[in-house]
Motif scaffolding. Structure first.
Motif, short mmCIF file in Angstrom:
data_model
loop_
_atom_site.label_atom_id
_atom_site.label_comp_id
_atom_site.label_asym_id
_atom_site.label_seq_id
_atom_site.Cartn_x
_atom_site.Cartn_y
_atom_site.Cartn_z
N GLU A 535 -2.68 -11.87 12.91
CA GLU A 535 -1.50 -11.79 12.21
C GLU A 535 -0.26 -11.12 12.87
O GLU A 535 -0.52 -10.22 14.15
CB GLU A 535 -1.54 -10.73 10.94
N ASP A 536 0.95 -11.62 12.90
CA ASP A 536 2.26 -10.82 13.59
C ASP A 536 2.52 -9.37 13.16
O ASP A 536 2.38 -9.09 12.09
CB ASP A 536 3.48 -11.87 13.35
N ALA A 537 2.75 -8.75 14.21
CA ALA A 537 3.09 -7.56 13.91
C ALA A 537 4.65 -7.26 13.09
O ALA A 537 5.56 -8.17 13.41
CB ALA A 537 3.13 -6.57 15.23
N LEU A 538 4.79 -6.30 12.56
CA LEU A 538 6.03 -6.06 11.83
C LEU A 538 7.09 -5.54 12.92
O LEU A 538 6.86 -4.67 13.54
CB LEU A 538 5.99 -5.38 10.68
N GLU A 539 8.37 -6.39 12.96
CA GLU A 539 9.06 -5.98 14.04
C GLU A 539 10.28 -5.26 13.49
O GLU A 539 10.77 -5.40 12.60
CB GLU A 539 9.78 -7.19 14.88
N LEU A 540 10.97 -4.35 14.29
CA LEU A 540 12.07 -3.43 13.98
C LEU A 540 13.35 -4.33 14.34
O LEU A 540 13.23 -4.88 15.24
CB LEU A 540 12.17 -2.12 14.91
N LEU A 541 14.24 -4.13 13.37
CA LEU A 541 15.59 -4.91 13.49
C LEU A 541 16.14 -4.32 14.74
O LEU A 541 16.99 -5.19 15.64
CB LEU A 541 16.39 -4.87 12.25
N ASN A 586 3.20 -8.36 5.72
CA ASN A 586 3.23 -9.05 4.53
C ASN A 586 4.20 -10.03 4.63
O ASN A 586 4.93 -10.63 3.82
CB ASN A 586 3.23 -8.30 3.47
N GLY A 587 5.04 -10.28 5.83
CA GLY A 587 6.18 -11.00 6.11
C GLY A 587 7.46 -10.00 5.92
O GLY A 587 7.25 -8.94 5.76
N THR A 588 8.51 -10.67 6.46
CA THR A 588 9.92 -9.96 6.61
C THR A 588 10.30 -9.57 5.35
O THR A 588 11.30 -8.57 5.23
CB THR A 588 10.57 -10.81 7.50
N VAL A 590 8.50 -8.44 2.44
CA VAL A 590 7.80 -7.46 1.71
C VAL A 590 7.14 -6.58 2.62
O VAL A 590 7.11 -6.57 3.69
CB VAL A 590 6.64 -8.73 1.04
N LEU A 591 7.15 -5.27 2.01
CA LEU A 591 6.83 -4.02 2.80
C LEU A 591 5.31 -4.37 3.28
O LEU A 591 4.62 -4.86 2.54
CB LEU A 591 6.76 -2.85 1.72
N PRO A 592 4.97 -3.62 4.36
CA PRO A 592 3.78 -3.87 4.94
C PRO A 592 2.70 -2.99 4.14
O PRO A 592 3.14 -2.18 3.54
CB PRO A 592 3.83 -3.44 6.33
N ASP A 593 1.42 -3.48 4.41
CA ASP A 593 0.38 -2.40 3.86
C ASP A 593 -0.10 -1.47 4.88
O ASP A 593 -0.08 -1.89 6.00
CB ASP A 593 -1.01 -3.47 3.49
#
Length: 801
Positions: A535-541, A586-588, A590-593
């Motif tokens: 899964e892709d990691a959640l990136e900061l803007l 969980n995508g850009t 939705v907040l991550p778990d």
């Protein structure tokens, strides 16, 4: 927000020591973070008149100045390139002292006597970033005539202390001198005097030739402008420059300085356009078109989005509303006609734009919080008046605008009972009205309650609880009654079940020699892909750097970095653990778990005792033993099993296993892959990571104690030949499933592969322990229990030796 005591006195007279003023403001709810005292340590600072300047005969960069310091002429050697005759300067006389404890003595420089020092603004404690361009790398010279020998601090308006407010987000009203003055009035009394802002309008050729139009009232509720003609660009008066400097703004020229000065006065940001460079006779405000471009004052081309508000000339953007002006309409040294903008913009749009473009300024900070409608026109008129007075301009008539200002006070209904019930006090209606009136809030009796009128400068007050808080802080937090709690209602404090278990885990790990490590939850994209799923990691803007661009999905990469850091500093035996969160995207939209994890890393030798010559290698079994000890402390050892699997490329394929709790994978244990270890310059290293949330979620029942058996146990050893791929755990589970009763333990005590063993096969030796707690087992009973076990093993493909 920096508030000058000298400037504040023009708004409201307050005669108390600065320490008392700062203390009471802090107690009133606005923290005074610091007080800058420009008079501290300064001694014998006077205004000097430079009568003549001569070149030093022995030094090209030094000049000999004859300076009148009030009744006497002193020779001072000066190295500033801008010193000149017939000018007024700041002189520190012999015996004087400057900030930082610098003492001025009579000296001889290259054979010439120097009696004093001509000072720059930096030497008086002004940060270099705030010094006007013309005085950088040189001394300060007064632009107007002064009295030689007079107090230089007073002439510079530096006989002053500046309070630095550390404001909470809701107190945007205090981002101005007006707000500071109203706050002081509430705490000390007195009357606030607004600066002169009434302007005399004159008929000019410009009158009526500029049109304002707002295309979206939600984006720009109000846009007002005035035109000032025939301005002359020059330095602002010294008093204005020095007040800006004390507020942390570097002076530029009279037009720009006036806009900044009025911003600080009223908290209303203004923008000055060059009227002749706008490019049309109209100003139109709208949302930007997708992918529209404009060049801002800093020379950068900006790609705009549909949420950005722009000021246009009807065709193209000339400014990014509330954030930054456009390059081609900026005020320059050739500007003669100015358009002053004073507007109200949508705060959410300004905040999004400034955050996305990383353009934060004094103006955007105020627009983001919302400006006070009552000061919009006052600030516009004030700026026009100052341009007339200090730039020689002529104000055109009238104010050109579109939209409407909300100048009507809002109201909040509240009662004496509500306030007293929330504060635990017994205030009368009159006391409440008096407290609110100090803030400029009119409280009118209405039936059994009060109707409180809220001006736009305090639009942060929206509900009854806000009014209650204002009453409390103005009446005085110290006046709130205090009482001890009733002992009969006191309950003993205790840790939650989760807190208790975490403490047990920490104690166990540290008793085994591991040290705690704490790392950032942010990591690089490369490290985020290690020891984790696809899964892709959640990136900061807007990441701080490439090394902190995404949220971590595993804690192992940072622990590897910690070990490398220690190894590079001659620490070869390192054992670390960390408890923290990982983030599953969980995508850009939705907040991550967020999952609480426990991770550890071992390298080098463990439990080394040189005098005994013993040590434990940091391998897979050491890591597994640590995990098992934690599970035992939590009472979960019977619920967990291990399954060999090569889960990640960074782990050794033959020395890693999943940890399963009730047949659900909750983590892994393994040694680093030799290639990955070499890339990080590491020797044999083991790691583990388990889901701490899952461990803590298991609730333990009551502890049941049993009497120790009085009867002996009986053991049977089994030697099996199986395929090399068969895990010992598989054999153990087969045995446990086949044993009908009395089997209390299965222990693997030997595994052999090599000489005299068929290729692809191995020998596994297990010890089975049987125990009947109510009677002694006989050989016949054991045979009946043991035979089904042997049969089950043979059926599974094992060969009994």
């Amino acid at each position: 927000m920096k508030v000058s005591r000298e400037w504040l006195n023009e708004w409201i007279q307050i005669d108390v020591p600065i320490d008392e003023l700062a203390e009471k403001i802090t107690r009133g709810g606005i923290e005074v973070d610091d007080v800058i005292d420009y008079t501290a340590e300064v001694k014998h600072l006077v205004v000097g008149y430079v009568e003549r300047v001569e070149q030093h005969p022995e030094a090209d960069r030094l000049k000999i100045c004859q300076v009148d310091t009030g009744g006497e002429t002193n020779q001072i050697i000066c190295g500033a390139p801008n010193v000149e005759a017939d000018s007024y300067v700041v002189v520190c006389k012999v015996g004087g002292r400057l900030p930082g404890g610098i003492k001025i003595k009579r000296a001889k420089l290259r054979g010439e006597v120097s009696e004093g020092m001509i000072c720059s603004l930096e030497e008086l404690g002004i940060p270099e970033d705030y010094v006007p361009q013309e005085y950088q790398n040189g001394i300060f010279m007064f632009p107007e005539e002064k009295t030689a020998g007079s107090n230089a601090l007073e002439a510079l308006l530096l006989d002053d202390q500046v309070m630095e407010f550390d404001l909470t987000p809701n107190r945007k009203d205090a981002l101005s001198m007006a707000g500071a003055a109203y706050e002081v009035r509430a705490l000390f009394g007195g009357e606030v005097v607004l600066p002169e802002h009434e302007v005399t309008e004159k008929e000019t050729a410009e009158d009526g030739t500029l049109e304002i139009r707002n295309e979206d009232a939600a984006a720009v509720p109000y846009y007002g402008a005035r035109v000032v003609e025939n301005v002359k660009i020059a330095p602002a008066p010294a008093w204005m420059q020095l007040r800006l400097i004390k507020a942390g703004i570097r002076p530029i020229n009279n037009v720009v300085d006036i806009s900044n000065y009025v911003l600080l006065e009223f908290g209303q940001p203004l923008h000055m356009f060059d009227r002749d460079h706008i490019g049309s006779d109209q100003i139109v405000t709208r949302y930007a078109e997708e992918d529209e471009k404009m060049t801002t004052l800093d020379g950068k081309e900006r790609h705009l989005e549909s949420q950005d508000i722009v000021i246009t000339n009807g065709r193209e953007p000339i400014a990014l509303a509330g954030v930054m002006g456009g390059a081609f309409s900026e005020v320059t040294d050739e500007t003669t006609n100015v358009v002053i903008e004073s507007a109200v913009f949508n705060p959410v749009s300004i905040r999004r734009t400034s955050s996305r473009l990383n353009l934060r300024s004094e103006a955007s900070t105020r627009f983001e919080k919302g400006v006070s409608h009552e000061f919009v026109l006052k600030a516009l008129d004030r700026a026009a008046l100052l341009l007339e007075q200090y730039a020689g301009g002529t104000v055109s008539t009238p104010v050109i605008s579109d939209g409407a200002l909300e100048l009507e006070d809002t109201t909040i209904d509240i009662s004496e009972q509500f306030i007293n019930a929330h504060l635990g006090m017994s205030l009368t209606t009159e006391e409440i009205q008096e407290s609110l009136s100090k803030l400029g809030l009119k409280a009118t009796a209405k039936g059994e309650g009060l109707e409180v009128s809220i001006p736009s400068r305090r639009d942060d007050l929206k509900i009854k609880e806000d009014i209650t808080e204002e009453v409390a802080r103005i009446y005085g937090y110290d006046a709130l009654p205090s009482s001890l709690p009733e002992y009969t209602k006191i309950t003993p404090g205790r840790l939650t079940d989760e807190q208790t278990k975490v403490r047990i885990i920490r104690h166990q790990l540290e008793s085994l020699g591991l040290s705690q490590s704490i790392n950032y939850a942010l990591t690089s994209r490369e490290k985020a892909a290690q020891f984790s799923g696809p899964e892709d990691a959640l990136e900061l803007l807007m990441p701080m750097s490439e090394d902190h661009a995404v949220l971590r999905k595993s804690m192992i990469p940072h622990l590897v970095d910690n070990v490398v850091y220690n190894k590079n500093r001659q620490q070869k035996n390192v054992q670390l653990y960390e408890i923290g969160k990982i983030f599953v995207s969980n995508g850009t939209t939705v907040l991550p778990d967020e999952e609480e994890m426990l991770a550890g890393i071992l390298t080098g030798d463990m439990n080394r005792t040189d005098w005994l010559g013993t040590k434990v290698p940091a391998d897979f079994y050491a890591a597994k033993g640590i995990v098992e000890s934690i599970l035992e402390k939590l009472g979960l050892e019977g619920n967990v099993r291990y399954e060999q699997v090569a889960r990640f490329d960074e782990l050794h394929p033959g020395r890693s296993a999943d940890v399963l709790l009730d047949n659900e994978t909750i983590g892994f244990i393994g040694e680093l892959h030799p290639k990955y270890a070499r890339e990080n310059d590491l020797e044999r290293t083991a790691v583990f990571e388990v889901n701490l949330d899952r461990l803590l979620a298991v609730k333990q029942g009551n502890v049941v104690y049993e009497q120790l058996s009085r009867y002996p146990s009986i053991t049977r050893d089994i030697a099996l030949v199986v395929d090399a791929s068969v895990a010992a755990d598989t054999l153990v589970r087969t045995i446990e499933a086949a044993a009908r009763k009395y089997l209390v333990d299965v222990y693997v005590f030997d595994v052999y592969e090599g000489e005299n063993m068929e290729a692809g096969r191995k020998s596994v030796a297990l010890r089975l322990t049987y125990l009947n707690k109510e009677n002694t087992l006989t050989d016949e009973e054991i045979e009946k229990l043991h035979t089904p076990v042997l049969e089950a093993l043979e059926e599974s493909g094992a060969q009994i030796r």
